[in-house]
Enzyme design. Sequence first.
Site, PDB file in Angstrom:
ATOM      1  N   TYR A 147       1.243 -12.714   0.483  1.00  0.00           N
ATOM      2  CA  TYR A 147       1.523 -11.313   0.816  1.00  0.00           C
ATOM      3  C   TYR A 147       1.151 -10.442  -0.373  1.00  0.00           C
ATOM      4  O   TYR A 147       1.479 -10.770  -1.515  1.00  0.00           O
ATOM      5  CB  TYR A 147       3.014 -11.143   1.131  1.00  0.00           C
ATOM      6  N   ASP A 240      -2.067 -11.538  -8.036  1.00  0.00           N
ATOM      7  CA  ASP A 240      -0.951 -10.695  -7.639  1.00  0.00           C
ATOM      8  C   ASP A 240       0.317 -11.290  -8.246  1.00  0.00           C
ATOM      9  O   ASP A 240       0.869 -12.261  -7.734  1.00  0.00           O
ATOM     10  CB  ASP A 240      -0.860 -10.619  -6.113  1.00  0.00           C
ATOM     11  N   LYS A 268       8.132  -5.214  -8.893  1.00  0.00           N
ATOM     12  CA  LYS A 268       9.448  -5.856  -8.904  1.00  0.00           C
ATOM     13  C   LYS A 268      10.111  -5.830 -10.300  1.00  0.00           C
ATOM     14  O   LYS A 268      10.637  -4.805 -10.670  1.00  0.00           O
ATOM     15  CB  LYS A 268       9.346  -7.249  -8.285  1.00  0.00           C
TER      16      LYS A 268
HETATM   17  C1  LIG Z   1       6.719  -7.709  -2.866  1.00  0.00           C
HETATM   18  C2  LIG Z   1       5.287  -8.024  -3.047  1.00  0.00           C
HETATM   19  C3  LIG Z   1       4.286  -7.045  -2.926  1.00  0.00           C
HETATM   20  C4  LIG Z   1       4.585  -5.669  -2.405  1.00  0.00           C
HETATM   21  O1  LIG Z   1       5.402  -4.943  -3.256  1.00  0.00           O
HETATM   22  P1  LIG Z   1       6.224  -3.693  -2.638  1.00  0.00           P
HETATM   23  O2  LIG Z   1       6.863  -3.074  -3.830  1.00  0.00           O
HETATM   24  O3  LIG Z   1       7.176  -4.271  -1.642  1.00  0.00           O
HETATM   25  O4  LIG Z   1       5.231  -2.806  -1.987  1.00  0.00           O
HETATM   26  C5  LIG Z   1       3.003  -7.392  -3.268  1.00  0.00           C
HETATM   27  N1  LIG Z   1       2.689  -8.630  -3.661  1.00  0.00           N
HETATM   28  C6  LIG Z   1       3.609  -9.604  -3.771  1.00  0.00           C
HETATM   29  C7  LIG Z   1       3.205 -10.950  -4.264  1.00  0.00           C
HETATM   30  C8  LIG Z   1       4.932  -9.335  -3.445  1.00  0.00           C
HETATM   31  O5  LIG Z   1       5.837 -10.317  -3.469  1.00  0.00           O
END
Ligand SMILES: *Cc1c(COP(=O)(O)O)cnc(C)c1O
Length: 429
Positions: A147, A240, A268
């Site tokens: 994701y 990511d 995060k």
């Molecule tokens: C949570 C997440 C996102 C998206 O971040 P948001 O602040 O929810 O938009 C992108 N990449 C990874 C790996 C994530 O876990």
Amino acid sequence: MSTTSVARNEELLARAEALMPGGVSSPVRAYRAVGGHPPFIVAGEGCRVRDADGRTFVDLVCSWGPLIAGHAHPAVVAAIERQARLGTSYGAPTPLEVELAAEVVAAVPSLEMVRFVSSGTEAAMSALRLARAATGRAAILKFAGCYHGHADALLSKAGSGLATLGLPGSAGVTPETAADTITVAYNDASAVRDVAERVPLAAIVVEPFAGNMGCVPPQPGFLEELRRIADATGALLVFDEVITGFRLARGGAQSIVGVRPDITTLGKVIGGGLPVGAYGASRALMSQVAPLGPMYQAGTLSGNPLAMAAGLATLRLLDDGAYARLEAAGAWLEAGLNDAIRSSGARARVQRAGSLLTLFFTDRVVRDEDDAMTSDRERFAAFHRAMLRRGVMLPPSQFECWFLSLAHDDPALEEIVTAARASLKEVTP
Ligand SMILES: *Cc1c(COP(=O)(O)O)cnc(C)c1O
């Protein structure tokens, strides 16, 4: 008084469902995959949260990753309070973002410059635009079960939220956009090579440790091979690290595996519980970003002073001792859960990376999304409800990581394992 307070959660849910789709601001929170009703949270302290009915839970959601210091850590609260008195947003540069940028660049090996945004979604979307700007190519490759936020181009086979709801991708994404995204199985480097040799890729985008199909570490050599394929074919490698950055180590997953991506996304943890994201790369690549270069990206609240203050206060708690404690807590919990699985006879296994952990209801080693999908989701749902009844709040999906924080002390860990022991017995025939 007691009758109204007992009904608070239910009453809130009814109102919420009338006002917001599913009664929530993000889909998995609605508990559709596990049944029952989501508790409405009114307060958090350390590793515990309290709901509108006055029940308390040991929290393993931790806001889905940001709260590595736990809820309402005094240092983080103080930093937010101090800044709030000075103003919440200026639309102008601030010393705080300089400090946070310096911390991030110093910690993450591949970064020379960063741009702050307001979410991980924005970070991933911008990283993609940067890769396309720098390469002049359109296609991207991502992995099933990873994701990267909800930008159109990144929503195919995008892990937990969609998998939880049984969706292959999202309605509202045009076929043209979807056609530029190629998806292969996680940990399958030869599939990546096949695609990259046929299609000019702007980017290979990957969660270096996958956290959105449950916890799925990379196989040895997988990330190294992605680096080689990217170099050989002119694609940019994007890590990511929105979950893994400052969680698995200060330098993120890339500092652990020793592979340097071209572009890194963060989020995060670096916002300490406030809305934040960031993307970064070498000076040369980041010179493509406006105002230095032709790739446009902007934000009214980007680099928001409250978020920068909370992020800085959080990062300052993350010394070597903190990572040692997170690892010890993760290892202790993993051992406890494995013991509970054995004594219950449940068909389940634990996969863990540091303070990220998933209990999969399958006996197959989970290396990709197909493996994750062999999990017995009904059993997970029953387990989730059983844990909640025993005062432990797990993420409401089989395909999520449990997030530990520095506030998960020994008594809390013991409560989790005790609850898991009883809950696994209860759900195992
Ligand atoms: C949570 C997440 C996102 C998206 O971040 P948001 O602040 O929810 O938009 C992108 N990449 C990874 C790996 C994530 O876990």
